[in-house]
Design a protein around this motif. Sequence first.
Motif, PDB file in Angstrom:
ATOM      1  N   VAL A 173       1.034  -1.067  -0.497  1.00 62.60           N
ATOM      2  CA  VAL A 173      -0.031  -0.078   0.056  1.00 62.60           C
ATOM      3  C   VAL A 173       1.094   0.712   0.418  1.00 62.60           C
ATOM      4  N   PHE A 174       1.757   0.722   0.526  1.00 60.37           N
ATOM      5  CA  PHE A 174       3.665   2.331   0.455  1.00 60.37           C
ATOM      6  C   PHE A 174       3.478   2.503  -0.467  1.00 60.37           C
ATOM      7  N   MET A 175       3.708   1.553  -0.923  1.00 57.64           N
ATOM      8  CA  MET A 175       4.692   1.534  -3.332  1.00 57.64           C
ATOM      9  C   MET A 175       3.542   1.878  -3.768  1.00 57.64           C
ATOM     10  N   VAL A 176       2.451   1.529  -3.507  1.00 52.99           N
ATOM     11  CA  VAL A 176       1.253   2.183  -4.969  1.00 52.99           C
ATOM     12  C   VAL A 176       1.121   3.482  -4.324  1.00 52.99           C
ATOM     13  N   GLY A 177       1.471   3.297  -2.674  1.00 51.11           N
ATOM     14  CA  GLY A 177       1.207   5.507  -2.841  1.00 51.11           C
ATOM     15  C   GLY A 177       1.820   6.038  -2.992  1.00 51.11           C
ATOM     16  N   SER A 178       3.051   5.886  -3.092  1.00 51.47           N
ATOM     17  CA  SER A 178       4.408   6.707  -3.982  1.00 51.47           C
ATOM     18  C   SER A 178       3.988   6.541  -5.304  1.00 51.47           C
ATOM     19  N   PHE A 179       2.748   5.690  -6.093  1.00 52.21           N
ATOM     20  CA  PHE A 179       2.944   6.274  -7.189  1.00 52.21           C
ATOM     21  C   PHE A 179       1.609   7.020  -7.589  1.00 52.21           C
ATOM     22  N   ALA A 228      -8.521   4.898   0.845  1.00 54.90           N
ATOM     23  CA  ALA A 228      -9.652   3.666   0.606  1.00 54.90           C
ATOM     24  C   ALA A 228      -9.039   2.361  -0.335  1.00 54.90           C
ATOM     25  N   LEU A 229      -7.849   2.383  -0.822  1.00 53.74           N
ATOM     26  CA  LEU A 229      -7.303   1.074  -1.383  1.00 53.74           C
ATOM     27  C   LEU A 229      -7.155  -0.057  -0.207  1.00 53.74           C
ATOM     28  N   GLY A 230      -6.278   0.328   1.394  1.00 49.04           N
ATOM     29  CA  GLY A 230      -6.576  -0.311   2.097  1.00 49.04           C
ATOM     30  C   GLY A 230      -8.165  -1.111   2.734  1.00 49.04           C
ATOM     31  N   VAL A 231      -8.843  -0.016   2.784  1.00 49.08           N
ATOM     32  CA  VAL A 231     -10.821  -0.277   2.833  1.00 49.08           C
ATOM     33  C   VAL A 231     -10.388  -1.190   1.827  1.00 49.08           C
ATOM     34  N   ALA A 232     -10.424  -1.139   0.606  1.00 53.49           N
ATOM     35  CA  ALA A 232     -11.215  -2.624  -0.295  1.00 53.49           C
ATOM     36  C   ALA A 232     -10.097  -3.686  -0.339  1.00 53.49           C
ATOM     37  N   ILE A 233      -8.799  -3.292   0.384  1.00 51.48           N
ATOM     38  CA  ILE A 233      -8.494  -5.054   0.634  1.00 51.48           C
ATOM     39  C   ILE A 233      -8.804  -5.697   1.772  1.00 51.48           C
ATOM     40  N   VAL A 271      -0.370  -9.497  -5.004  1.00 52.62           N
ATOM     41  CA  VAL A 271      -0.885  -8.885  -5.887  1.00 52.62           C
ATOM     42  C   VAL A 271      -0.778  -7.484  -6.661  1.00 52.62           C
ATOM     43  N   LEU A 272      -0.320  -6.302  -5.402  1.00 55.96           N
ATOM     44  CA  LEU A 272      -0.360  -5.900  -6.001  1.00 55.96           C
ATOM     45  C   LEU A 272       0.638  -5.342  -6.343  1.00 55.96           C
ATOM     46  N   PHE A 273       1.961  -5.693  -5.879  1.00 55.73           N
ATOM     47  CA  PHE A 273       3.310  -5.932  -6.665  1.00 55.73           C
ATOM     48  C   PHE A 273       3.491  -5.734  -7.792  1.00 55.73           C
ATOM     49  N   ASN A 274       2.934  -7.407  -8.165  1.00 62.57           N
ATOM     50  CA  ASN A 274       2.830  -7.352  -9.502  1.00 62.57           C
ATOM     51  C   ASN A 274       1.408  -6.567 -10.164  1.00 62.57           C
ATOM     52  N   LEU A 275       1.188  -6.111  -9.802  1.00 61.68           N
ATOM     53  CA  LEU A 275      -0.441  -5.304 -10.569  1.00 61.68           C
ATOM     54  C   LEU A 275       1.104  -4.306 -11.463  1.00 61.68           C
ATOM     55  N   VAL A 276       1.285  -4.056 -10.529  1.00 58.09           N
ATOM     56  CA  VAL A 276       2.370  -2.775 -10.249  1.00 58.09           C
ATOM     57  C   VAL A 276       3.576  -2.694 -11.760  1.00 58.09           C
ATOM     58  N   LEU A 277       3.741  -3.963 -11.467  1.00 58.36           N
ATOM     59  CA  LEU A 277       5.385  -4.323 -11.836  1.00 58.36           C
ATOM     60  C   LEU A 277       4.391  -3.924 -13.781  1.00 58.36           C
ATOM     61  N   LEU A 278       3.179  -5.381 -14.274  1.00 54.04           N
ATOM     62  CA  LEU A 278       2.273  -4.855 -14.945  1.00 54.04           C
ATOM     63  C   LEU A 278       2.658  -4.671 -15.296  1.00 54.04           C
ATOM     64  N   VAL A 279       1.664  -3.387 -15.224  1.00 54.39           N
ATOM     65  CA  VAL A 279       0.927  -2.230 -15.587  1.00 54.39           C
ATOM     66  C   VAL A 279       2.053  -1.051 -16.172  1.00 54.39           C
ATOM     67  N   LEU A 280       2.758  -0.200 -14.455  1.00 49.85           N
ATOM     68  CA  LEU A 280       3.506   0.504 -14.956  1.00 49.85           C
ATOM     69  C   LEU A 280       5.250  -0.010 -15.026  1.00 49.85           C
ATOM     70  N   ASN A 293      13.352  11.046  -4.623  1.00 51.04           N
ATOM     71  CA  ASN A 293      13.325  11.655  -6.424  1.00 51.04           C
ATOM     72  C   ASN A 293      13.419  10.193  -7.053  1.00 51.04           C
ATOM     73  N   PHE A 294      13.116   8.873  -6.404  1.00 47.87           N
ATOM     74  CA  PHE A 294      12.442   7.717  -8.027  1.00 47.87           C
ATOM     75  C   PHE A 294      11.401   7.218  -7.029  1.00 47.87           C
ATOM     76  N   THR A 295      11.076   6.245  -7.551  1.00 52.26           N
ATOM     77  CA  THR A 295       9.781   5.282  -7.302  1.00 52.26           C
ATOM     78  C   THR A 295       9.877   4.031  -7.317  1.00 52.26           C
ATOM     79  N   SER A 296       9.662   2.966  -7.325  1.00 52.83           N
ATOM     80  CA  SER A 296       9.994   1.596  -8.854  1.00 52.83           C
ATOM     81  C   SER A 296       8.507   0.743  -7.151  1.00 52.83           C
ATOM     82  N   TYR A 297       8.048  -0.141  -8.041  1.00 55.25           N
ATOM     83  CA  TYR A 297       7.455  -1.438  -7.301  1.00 55.25           C
ATOM     84  C   TYR A 297       8.365  -2.197  -6.391  1.00 55.25           C
ATOM     85  N   ILE A 298       9.637  -2.172  -6.457  1.00 55.75           N
ATOM     86  CA  ILE A 298      10.070  -3.344  -5.777  1.00 55.75           C
ATOM     87  C   ILE A 298      10.365  -2.201  -3.724  1.00 55.75           C
ATOM     88  N   ILE A 299       9.920  -1.115  -3.858  1.00 54.57           N
ATOM     89  CA  ILE A 299      10.126   0.249  -2.643  1.00 54.57           C
ATOM     90  C   ILE A 299       9.291  -0.672  -1.283  1.00 54.57           C
TER      91      ILE A 299
END
Lengths: 309, 248
Positions: free
Chosen positions: A45-51, A91-96, A122-131, A229-235
């Motif tokens: 959720v933290f990683m998605v938050g940065s995106f 909202a993502l947390g609530v959905a989970i 799932v979140l990790f791979n979704l971000v990897l797949l899409v971004l 100054n960066f973000t990535s799916y692995i953070i």
Amino acid sequence: MTTADVYLQQCINGLSLGAMYALLALGFTLVYGILELINFAHFNVFMVGSFVGLGTLSLFGVVPGAASLSGFMLAAVLLGTLLVTMVTSGALGVAIERIALRPLRDVRGPAAMITTIGVSYVLFNLVLLVLGADSKNFPTPLPSVSFAIGGAVLRLREILIWAVSLVLMGLLTWFVQFTRMGRAMRATAQDPEAARMMGVEVDRVIIMAFFLGSALAGAGGLMFGLYYNFTSYIIGFTAGLRAFTAAVLGGIGNVPGAMLGGLIIGLVEAMGGQLISASWADVIIFSILVLVLVFRPSGLLGRVAPNKS
Amino acid sequence: MQREAGELLEFRDVNTHYGDLHVLKNVNYAIGRGEIVALLGGNACGKSTTMKTIMGVVRPTTGSVLFDGAAIERLPTAERVRRGIAPVLEARRLFPRMTVLENLEMGAYTRKRGADLAADLDRVYELFPRVKERRTQLAGTLSGGEQQMVAIGRALMAHPRLICMDEPSMGLSPLYVEQVFDIIQQINRQGTTIFMVEQNAAMALSIAHRAYVLQTGQVVLSGGAAELRENPAIREAYLGELQVAPTA
């Protein structure tokens, strides 16, 4: 730079990391306090938050390479981005909780915890797949103003992290201590059945814990991007594990404990990196986790005895 | 007090199960408005299950529970509290790391925002001056007797029409037991109906109007408190008046 200046600088760095870990650790502690569940989805959720923060900044026209902002525009953009990021992450947390965890509420054993690991992937791979796998540059809306303290440098980004974390932690403390919902959260954490019999709708309390924790993780993710100054799916994994250690160190389930634990882990990372080597940071941090679990399993501010009334 | 028609709380042929275990077996209770009714019985006879069924923590498998004439057995706990049922839980169950005042405020959780809690707090403080002295202390640091006072005060904060008490005398010194039972009578005289599970049958029958006796999940006896006090079976089983053969 003298040796003293180097340590002062590491102290500044450590407090900044610590503020970020504290924001993230609070989410573990809020959910654990109420459900006794370690929510590994929180990492990502933290990683998605940065995106989300990155996307929101670009909606405001702040993209990598653009000129830095100042004055009212800067404050408005940062505040707007922070709000959007926090609400979206919350909202993502609530959905989970709603989709993956509520159906398992009455299942005993580790099923719910293992599910959170699954959701995390799932979140990790979704971000990897899409971004994609390449790390994304974060824009730098902050002007490069800095202050010299002796030989150490304090930049605007550090002041921003400290200010945002302090305000958010202050608001959270106020909420938990003085609002009706906050009281219901504490009551539920102490005795869920008794709270329910006072008329507390425990589902709402759980939703609130996920919302607040995930919103704070989103704020942490945005701070991460602005700081490095960066973000990535692995953070998510590194920061998440360190923040989890911070929550355990402070006493999981304990709100001030998560804040204290975060600051200590941030300082240990910066100072340990300086004293030994940055590549040893995780060894030091996780050794602390092991030592805490062996010698003080309830954490620094945790209760020694379990809930006894 | 104006007497309205119908009972305040009724169990009609209630059965409950924990898995395969059949706990309450075709149980019927009728608690009238303004009464103090005691529920007596040994261990594991279904007394606590009765309380949990009223509060909605346990749902009956068959039968119905009526409050003020309306079926409530499918309602969530919060709605039952809102309608006027407040519990005094077994072993008090205060929130140990919240202050006494916060515990009392939790009792008023379902009341409307902005409800005038000050007057209710005053009422509780008047009944229990000790609670007022302790209001800023953490509830977990209080003695058992003081905790029981807070637990009763917490129930009163909900403005209940019915208070369900689970073992109010448990773990208290005799002095506190006297005091607690006095207060229960006082609350009842002010118009609140009391349904009370109690091990201490002598005490319970001394203040109750009526009582039910539960044995392995079935109501085996019921009647007026005075009449039950004279019942030989009750005297022997619950009032501790066994015939002891004189030792030579």
